[in-house]
Design a protein around this motif. Sequence first.
Motif, PDB file in Angstrom:
ATOM      1  N   MET A  76       0.722  -1.369   0.010  1.00  0.00           N
ATOM      2  CA  MET A  76      -0.283   0.357  -0.138  1.00  0.00           C
ATOM      3  C   MET A  76       1.114   1.406  -0.275  1.00  0.00           C
ATOM      4  O   MET A  76       0.242   1.918  -0.706  1.00  0.00           O
ATOM      5  N   LEU A  77       2.150   1.131   0.538  1.00  0.00           N
ATOM      6  CA  LEU A  77       2.921   2.204   0.332  1.00  0.00           C
ATOM      7  C   LEU A  77       3.842   2.303  -0.571  1.00  0.00           C
ATOM      8  O   LEU A  77       4.684   2.580  -0.477  1.00  0.00           O
ATOM      9  N   GLY A  78       3.909   1.142  -1.827  1.00  0.00           N
ATOM     10  CA  GLY A  78       5.059   1.204  -2.931  1.00  0.00           C
ATOM     11  C   GLY A  78       6.189   0.732  -2.662  1.00  0.00           C
ATOM     12  O   GLY A  78       7.072   1.154  -3.031  1.00  0.00           O
ATOM     13  N   GLN A  79       6.564  -0.426  -1.466  1.00  0.00           N
ATOM     14  CA  GLN A  79       7.243  -0.908  -1.661  1.00  0.00           C
ATOM     15  C   GLN A  79       6.982  -2.488  -0.822  1.00  0.00           C
ATOM     16  O   GLN A  79       5.724  -2.807  -0.568  1.00  0.00           O
ATOM     17  N   ALA A  80       8.169  -3.321  -0.794  1.00  0.00           N
ATOM     18  CA  ALA A  80       7.993  -4.991  -0.400  1.00  0.00           C
ATOM     19  C   ALA A  80       7.422  -5.049   1.185  1.00  0.00           C
ATOM     20  O   ALA A  80       6.722  -6.247   0.913  1.00  0.00           O
TER      21      ALA A  80
ATOM     22  N   PRO B  86      -9.017   2.629  11.673  1.00  0.00           N
ATOM     23  CA  PRO B  86      -8.255   1.750  10.342  1.00  0.00           C
ATOM     24  C   PRO B  86      -8.929   3.015   9.178  1.00  0.00           C
ATOM     25  O   PRO B  86      -8.207   3.253   7.867  1.00  0.00           O
ATOM     26  N   LEU B  87      -9.998   3.076   9.102  1.00  0.00           N
ATOM     27  CA  LEU B  87     -10.669   4.189   8.273  1.00  0.00           C
ATOM     28  C   LEU B  87      -9.634   5.264   8.365  1.00  0.00           C
ATOM     29  O   LEU B  87      -9.914   6.113   7.445  1.00  0.00           O
ATOM     30  N   HIS B  88     -10.232   6.064   9.941  1.00  0.00           N
ATOM     31  CA  HIS B  88      -9.046   7.258  10.293  1.00  0.00           C
ATOM     32  C   HIS B  88      -8.205   6.961   9.454  1.00  0.00           C
ATOM     33  O   HIS B  88      -7.467   8.397   8.717  1.00  0.00           O
ATOM     34  N   TYR B  89      -7.297   5.922   9.768  1.00  0.00           N
ATOM     35  CA  TYR B  89      -5.556   6.228  10.017  1.00  0.00           C
ATOM     36  C   TYR B  89      -5.347   6.326   7.791  1.00  0.00           C
ATOM     37  O   TYR B  89      -4.560   6.794   7.605  1.00  0.00           O
ATOM     38  N   ILE B  90      -6.264   5.517   7.331  1.00  0.00           N
ATOM     39  CA  ILE B  90      -6.021   5.184   5.846  1.00  0.00           C
ATOM     40  C   ILE B  90      -6.402   6.849   5.341  1.00  0.00           C
ATOM     41  O   ILE B  90      -5.937   7.428   3.966  1.00  0.00           O
ATOM     42  N   TRP B  91      -7.196   6.983   5.802  1.00  0.00           N
ATOM     43  CA  TRP B  91      -7.791   8.921   4.837  1.00  0.00           C
ATOM     44  C   TRP B  91      -6.729   9.251   5.103  1.00  0.00           C
ATOM     45  O   TRP B  91      -6.466   9.783   4.674  1.00  0.00           O
TER      46      TRP B  91
ATOM     47  N   LEU C  94      -3.803   8.972   3.280  1.00  0.00           N
ATOM     48  CA  LEU C  94      -4.080   9.691   1.913  1.00  0.00           C
ATOM     49  C   LEU C  94      -4.201  10.991   1.350  1.00  0.00           C
ATOM     50  O   LEU C  94      -3.582  11.339   0.425  1.00  0.00           O
ATOM     51  N   ARG C  95      -4.689  11.738   2.567  1.00  0.00           N
ATOM     52  CA  ARG C  95      -4.282  13.238   2.981  1.00  0.00           C
ATOM     53  C   ARG C  95      -3.486  13.725   2.832  1.00  0.00           C
ATOM     54  O   ARG C  95      -3.213  15.279   2.445  1.00  0.00           O
ATOM     55  N   ARG C  96      -2.064  12.955   3.818  1.00  0.00           N
ATOM     56  CA  ARG C  96      -1.299  13.781   4.486  1.00  0.00           C
ATOM     57  C   ARG C  96       0.090  13.299   3.859  1.00  0.00           C
ATOM     58  O   ARG C  96       1.316  12.872   4.156  1.00  0.00           O
ATOM     59  N   GLY C  97      -0.349  11.214   3.516  1.00  0.00           N
ATOM     60  CA  GLY C  97       1.141  11.175   3.608  1.00  0.00           C
ATOM     61  C   GLY C  97       1.149   9.952   4.679  1.00  0.00           C
ATOM     62  O   GLY C  97       0.921  10.443   5.521  1.00  0.00           O
ATOM     63  N   TYR C  98       2.162   9.548   4.715  1.00  0.00           N
ATOM     64  CA  TYR C  98       2.077   8.174   5.359  1.00  0.00           C
ATOM     65  C   TYR C  98       2.648   8.587   6.990  1.00  0.00           C
ATOM     66  O   TYR C  98       2.822   8.650   8.070  1.00  0.00           O
TER      67      TYR C  98
ATOM     68  N   GLU D  66       0.600   8.427  12.955  1.00  0.00           N
ATOM     69  CA  GLU D  66       2.266   8.249  12.964  1.00  0.00           C
ATOM     70  C   GLU D  66       2.894   9.187  13.622  1.00  0.00           C
ATOM     71  O   GLU D  66       3.708   8.734  14.317  1.00  0.00           O
ATOM     72  N   VAL D  67       2.384  10.723  14.130  1.00  0.00           N
ATOM     73  CA  VAL D  67       2.887  11.922  13.942  1.00  0.00           C
ATOM     74  C   VAL D  67       2.663  11.206  16.257  1.00  0.00           C
ATOM     75  O   VAL D  67       4.173  11.515  16.427  1.00  0.00           O
ATOM     76  N   ASP D  68       1.569  11.621  15.961  1.00  0.00           N
ATOM     77  CA  ASP D  68       1.613  10.812  17.519  1.00  0.00           C
ATOM     78  C   ASP D  68       2.167   9.577  18.044  1.00  0.00           C
ATOM     79  O   ASP D  68       2.456  10.154  19.488  1.00  0.00           O
ATOM     80  N   ALA D  69       2.197   8.702  17.784  1.00  0.00           N
ATOM     81  CA  ALA D  69       2.728   6.962  18.430  1.00  0.00           C
ATOM     82  C   ALA D  69       4.170   7.835  17.802  1.00  0.00           C
ATOM     83  O   ALA D  69       4.899   7.375  18.985  1.00  0.00           O
ATOM     84  N   ARG D  70       5.643   8.546  16.520  1.00  0.00           N
ATOM     85  CA  ARG D  70       6.654   8.834  17.093  1.00  0.00           C
ATOM     86  C   ARG D  70       6.526   9.559  18.522  1.00  0.00           C
ATOM     87  O   ARG D  70       7.600   9.413  18.908  1.00  0.00           O
ATOM     88  N   ARG D  71       5.913  10.745  18.508  1.00  0.00           N
ATOM     89  CA  ARG D  71       5.705  11.689  19.319  1.00  0.00           C
ATOM     90  C   ARG D  71       6.213  11.244  21.349  1.00  0.00           C
ATOM     91  O   ARG D  71       6.640  10.831  22.337  1.00  0.00           O
ATOM     92  N   TYR D  72       4.424   9.685  20.891  1.00  0.00           N
ATOM     93  CA  TYR D  72       4.761   8.929  22.695  1.00  0.00           C
ATOM     94  C   TYR D  72       5.406   7.996  22.536  1.00  0.00           C
ATOM     95  O   TYR D  72       5.933   7.786  24.081  1.00  0.00           O
TER      96      TYR D  72
END
Length: 133
Positions: A47-51, A92-97, A100-104, A110-116
């Motif tokens: 989904m991210l274009g990698q293996a 899951p739906l919010h994560y996918i959205w 799509l809107r902002r990139g991975y 993702e930002v929240d998980a990195r900060r945590y």
Amino acid sequence: MGYFARLAGAVIGERIALPIPLAHDYPELAALRLRRGGIPPRVAGWMLGQATVSAITLRRTVFFAPRTRIDVPLLLHEFRHVEQFLERTTFPLHYIWESLRRGYHRNRYEVDARRYAERRLGQAVRNPPAEEA
């Protein structure tokens, strides 16, 4: 190992245990179910274009790619995704959205998980265990 066990391992990965010292130092990680391999890291990678991706969380289970080095920052990051799953059923739906809107990398989850993970690691460094007398 039988056919069905090999098939299950190929689909959902092999169960792995959290090292005891990590469970002691980071008790929240004991809530995680850990697996290595399987289809989920590959599908997420595609989904991210990698293996593959290093890890993907589905509810309480974290799936690691076969060659991923499992370390505390990654475990804490994925733990935060578990919390996000439990906070809202539509995660899951919010994560996918968001992806799509902002990139991975700019996805707010993702930002929240990195900060945590950064905050939690900072707490561990600033608050070392007291020495026993």
